[in-house]
Design a protein around this motif. Structure first.
Motif, PDB file in Angstrom:
ATOM      1  N   ASN A   1       0.769  -1.119   0.051  1.00 46.40           N
ATOM      2  CA  ASN A   1       0.020   0.070  -0.099  1.00 46.40           C
ATOM      3  C   ASN A   1       0.509   1.199  -0.139  1.00 46.40           C
ATOM      4  N   LEU A   2       2.087   1.040   0.460  1.00 41.98           N
ATOM      5  CA  LEU A   2       2.863   2.443   0.659  1.00 41.98           C
ATOM      6  C   LEU A   2       3.649   2.688  -0.827  1.00 41.98           C
ATOM      7  N   TRP A   3       2.901   3.450  -1.595  1.00 42.95           N
ATOM      8  CA  TRP A   3       3.361   3.737  -2.580  1.00 42.95           C
ATOM      9  C   TRP A   3       4.436   4.771  -2.681  1.00 42.95           C
ATOM     10  N   SER A   4       4.465   5.523  -1.842  1.00 46.27           N
ATOM     11  CA  SER A   4       5.531   6.636  -1.759  1.00 46.27           C
ATOM     12  C   SER A   4       6.722   6.359  -1.123  1.00 46.27           C
ATOM     13  N   LEU A   5       6.720   5.038  -0.552  1.00 46.13           N
ATOM     14  CA  LEU A   5       7.996   4.668   0.521  1.00 46.13           C
ATOM     15  C   LEU A   5       9.294   4.706  -0.252  1.00 46.13           C
ATOM     16  N   LYS A   6      10.209   5.014   0.273  1.00 40.15           N
ATOM     17  CA  LYS A   6      11.377   5.365  -0.407  1.00 40.15           C
ATOM     18  C   LYS A   6      12.532   4.450   0.737  1.00 40.15           C
ATOM     19  N   ASP A   7      12.743   4.910   1.901  1.00 39.97           N
ATOM     20  CA  ASP A   7      13.473   4.257   2.757  1.00 39.97           C
ATOM     21  C   ASP A   7      12.560   3.486   3.906  1.00 39.97           C
ATOM     22  N   PHE A   8      13.265   2.276   4.039  1.00 45.10           N
ATOM     23  CA  PHE A   8      12.465   1.358   5.083  1.00 45.10           C
ATOM     24  C   PHE A   8      13.480   0.653   5.836  1.00 45.10           C
TER      25      PHE A   8
ATOM     26  N   SER B   1       7.292  -4.002  -7.754  1.00 42.94           N
ATOM     27  CA  SER B   1       6.697  -2.980  -8.282  1.00 42.94           C
ATOM     28  C   SER B   1       6.566  -3.247  -9.981  1.00 42.94           C
ATOM     29  N   ASN B   2       5.770  -4.102 -10.006  1.00 39.18           N
ATOM     30  CA  ASN B   2       5.186  -4.697 -11.392  1.00 39.18           C
ATOM     31  C   ASN B   2       3.840  -3.789 -11.981  1.00 39.18           C
ATOM     32  N   GLY B   3       4.331  -2.496 -12.121  1.00 33.64           N
ATOM     33  CA  GLY B   3       2.984  -1.614 -12.635  1.00 33.64           C
ATOM     34  C   GLY B   3       2.205  -1.097 -11.406  1.00 33.64           C
ATOM     35  N   ARG B   4       2.686  -1.592 -10.223  1.00 31.77           N
ATOM     36  CA  ARG B   4       1.780  -0.960  -9.124  1.00 31.77           C
ATOM     37  C   ARG B   4       2.734  -1.271  -7.898  1.00 31.77           C
ATOM     38  N   GLY B   5       2.490  -0.973  -6.806  1.00 32.10           N
ATOM     39  CA  GLY B   5       3.257  -1.398  -5.445  1.00 32.10           C
ATOM     40  C   GLY B   5       4.191  -0.183  -5.184  1.00 32.10           C
ATOM     41  N   ILE B   6       5.098  -0.658  -4.276  1.00 39.40           N
ATOM     42  CA  ILE B   6       6.134   0.361  -3.944  1.00 39.40           C
ATOM     43  C   ILE B   6       7.299   0.594  -4.702  1.00 39.40           C
ATOM     44  N   TYR B   7       7.011   1.048  -5.994  1.00 38.26           N
ATOM     45  CA  TYR B   7       7.847   1.123  -7.077  1.00 38.26           C
ATOM     46  C   TYR B   7       8.965   2.165  -6.812  1.00 38.26           C
ATOM     47  N   ASN B   8       8.712   3.512  -5.761  1.00 41.57           N
ATOM     48  CA  ASN B   8       9.714   3.985  -5.449  1.00 41.57           C
ATOM     49  C   ASN B   8      10.613   3.777  -4.361  1.00 41.57           C
ATOM     50  N   ILE B   9      10.597   2.770  -3.867  1.00 45.33           N
ATOM     51  CA  ILE B   9      11.641   2.398  -2.907  1.00 45.33           C
ATOM     52  C   ILE B   9      12.819   2.328  -3.194  1.00 45.33           C
ATOM     53  N   ARG B  10      13.938   2.998  -2.460  1.00 47.86           N
ATOM     54  CA  ARG B  10      15.346   3.055  -2.841  1.00 47.86           C
ATOM     55  C   ARG B  10      16.390   2.170  -1.886  1.00 47.86           C
ATOM     56  N   LYS B  11      15.791   2.178  -0.548  1.00 47.48           N
ATOM     57  CA  LYS B  11      16.685   1.369   0.547  1.00 47.48           C
ATOM     58  C   LYS B  11      15.796   0.483   1.288  1.00 47.48           C
ATOM     59  N   PHE B  12      16.032  -0.689   1.361  1.00 47.29           N
ATOM     60  CA  PHE B  12      15.381  -1.697   2.085  1.00 47.29           C
ATOM     61  C   PHE B  12      16.316  -2.447   3.062  1.00 47.29           C
ATOM     62  N   ASN B  13      16.309  -2.189   4.276  1.00 49.31           N
ATOM     63  CA  ASN B  13      17.207  -2.529   5.177  1.00 49.31           C
ATOM     64  C   ASN B  13      16.761  -3.499   6.561  1.00 49.31           C
ATOM     65  N   VAL B  14      16.844  -4.774   6.381  1.00 49.41           N
ATOM     66  CA  VAL B  14      16.530  -5.574   7.572  1.00 49.41           C
ATOM     67  C   VAL B  14      17.548  -6.458   8.231  1.00 49.41           C
ATOM     68  N   TYR B  15      18.751  -5.717   7.990  1.00 50.90           N
ATOM     69  CA  TYR B  15      19.977  -6.481   8.670  1.00 50.90           C
ATOM     70  C   TYR B  15      19.640  -6.687  10.206  1.00 50.90           C
TER      71      TYR B  15
ATOM     72  N   TYR C   1      19.977   0.117  -2.251  1.00 50.68           N
ATOM     73  CA  TYR C   1      20.443  -0.321  -1.118  1.00 50.68           C
ATOM     74  C   TYR C   1      19.720  -1.679  -0.599  1.00 50.68           C
ATOM     75  N   PHE C   2      20.040  -2.906  -0.635  1.00 49.01           N
ATOM     76  CA  PHE C   2      19.206  -3.826  -0.269  1.00 49.01           C
ATOM     77  C   PHE C   2      20.117  -4.890   0.718  1.00 49.01           C
ATOM     78  N   ASP C   3      19.966  -4.698   2.069  1.00 51.35           N
ATOM     79  CA  ASP C   3      20.626  -5.440   2.905  1.00 51.35           C
ATOM     80  C   ASP C   3      19.912  -6.474   3.902  1.00 51.35           C
ATOM     81  N   LEU C   4      20.090  -7.639   3.563  1.00 48.27           N
ATOM     82  CA  LEU C   4      19.622  -8.856   4.095  1.00 48.27           C
ATOM     83  C   LEU C   4      20.449  -9.663   4.958  1.00 48.27           C
TER      84      LEU C   4
END
Length: 469
Positions: free
Chosen positions: A287-294, A311-325, A344-347
């Motif tokens: 739902n968080l279409w505007s989300l950039k940093d998580f 982000s296949n045509g919908r969803g959080i296509y704006n996300i730049r950083k996803f960090n669950v380290y 930035y993708f940190d798993l």
């Protein structure tokens, strides 16, 4: 305060992606530049609009009189404060009183089965009772918020007392501003370790430390980094529909992320790292279409990466950083997520398993930092992983997993790789041309780590000089 695991992740300020890795680990990670802010503001909220004409109350707040009226049409009870003199309902007898009699000192607790000669008066609600009932009714029936905790009840009482002190007889319109104030008071009570902050209630919430509002006096930023907060994030946070930044990092918060958080469609940055949050990341993250940093690193989260993280045509296509380290998350990396804006993708330091999908290299066009270390990934590492981000990948950590086969290395498009760690796996060989990535050769990579029985660059080569036995 949790201390987390050693890390050499790059430092990210709240305006970027915050760092949550302790500094004991060598830091070779470059600083990540700010991401653009001119992104879509998201979908309109589906939450019902609160206007004074749309009363959420299901009926009058006081018990109506059971007496029949002599008039042809019943008289409706008012919902606002009326005269202190009670209105008397005439009896069913033939004589009608032209003026009300004096109200008895105590109303009966039960209506008689037979009509007495003098009927009991109907007690009209005061302004405070009317407004408090309105607020409770809206929160429970329209907003879906259950007022069960002491904090929630205290917040409702506080708002009602403020209405009473306003000089309007205790009556106050149920506006978005009133609901926002209830939410902020509730959050203050829920997250404070003591009652020492209660003095702030005599101030407008837009003037509170760490709170920023827009021109319409709507809360847009909550920045309470490292304030010693305790407790759990209340579900009422979902009522802050103008909120764009939520930063409660480096505190001592517990509990799960409320589902209502994912209803705040305006959210752009969520920083909750270095707490003790548990539970899972909801599928409603889509739902968080505007989300950039998580950034939820260094918590106690479990469960998989939501399959809706795409982000296949919908969803959080704006996300730049996803960090669950540094959590306890499990499962695999979703295939076909197509997160083309992700940088930035940190798993790292979780319990993820399975193989690495080739789409990770093919679809993540702007990926620059990829951390997969200290997990349970296995199988062969895709040969094109080194070419992720259209060949502009700067950091790749796959160490401390269960990868087998050939260690991917040299690739024609590699021009910016500065860190590549692959030690503590089960690789059997590596591509010899990988040695050319050395800064002393033709490349730009100052840090390369692999197991000694795999490294073919030679004992005197900088790339293999500090290999792992």
């Amino acid at each position: 305060m949790p201390t987390g695991k050693p890390s050499n992740r790059p430092t990210m300020t709240p305006t970027d992606a915050p760092s949550n890795r302790p500094t004991s680990r060598p830091s070779t990670r470059p600083t990540i530049s700010d991401v653009p802010t001119n992104m879509p503001t998201g979908k309109p909220s589906n939450r019902p609009t609160m206007t004074p004409t749309q009363e959420p109350s299901k009926g009058p707040t006081s018990r109506p009189s059971a007496r029949p009226s002599v008039s042809d049409a019943p008289t409706n009870l008012p919902t606002v404060q009326a005269s202190s003199r009670p209105t008397m309902t005439p009896s069913g007898g033939p004589t009608v009183s032209q003026s009300p009699t004096k109200s008895p000192t105590k109303s009966p607790t039960r209506f008689p089965t037979a009509a007495p000669t003098t009927p009991p008066p109907t007690r009209l609600p005061t302004g405070r009772e009317t407004f408090e009932t309105k607020l409770r009714s809206y929160l429970e029936n329209d907003a879906g918020i259950r007022i069960e905790s002491n904090n929630a009840n205290q917040a409702v009482t506080q708002i009602s007392e403020e209405a009473k002190a306003d000089g309007n007889g205790g009556e106050l319109e149920l506006t978005p501003k009133v609901v926002q104030r209830y939410t902020m008071i509730n959050m203050e009570l829920a997250l404070s370790s003591s009652g020492e902050n209660l003095g702030r209630f005599n101030q407008d919430e837009c003037s509170w430390t760490g709170i920023t509002c827009n021109g319409n006096r709507e809360v847009t930023h909550i920045r309470l980094l490292g304030k010693g907060l305790q407790g759990s994030i209340p579900s009422e946070v979902g009522l802050l529909q103008a909120l764009t930044h939520l930063d409660l990092a480096s505190n001592n918060l517990q509990g799960t992320l409320p589902e209502e958080l994912y209803d705040v469609l305006s959210l752009r940055k969520v920083f909750l790292y270095q707490n003790r949050l548990s539970g899972t990341i909801s599928d409603k993250i889509v739902n968080l279409w505007s989300l950039k940093d998580f950034n939820l690193s260094s918590n106690q989260l479990s469960g998989p990466i939501p399959s809706t993280l795409r982000s296949n045509g919908r969803g959080i296509y704006n996300i730049r950083k996803f960090n669950v380290y540094d959590n306890q998350m499990t499962g695999t990396i979703p295939d076909g997520a197509n997160l083309r804006q992700l940088k930035y993708f940190d798993l790292g330091r979780n319990r993820f398993s399975g193989t690495i999908p080739a789409s990770l290299a093919e679809e993540y066009a702007r990926l620059r930092y990829l951390y997969l270390d200290h997990n349970q990934f296995g199988g062969t590492l895709p040969g094109n992983i080194i070419n992720a981000g259209d060949g502009r990948l700067q950091v790749l950590t796959v160490n401390d997993n269960q990868f087998t086969g050939t260690l991917p290395g040299w690739h024609t498009y590699i021009t910016e790789m500065v860190q590549f760690t692959a030690q503590n796996n089960q690789f059997t060989t590596m591509i010899h041309r990988t040695c050319k990535l050395n800064v002393l050769e033709t490349g730009e990579m100052p840090e390369f780590k692999s197991d000694c029985d795999v490294c073919v660059c030679g004992a005197n080569d900088q790339m293999c000089r500090h290999c792992y036995n």
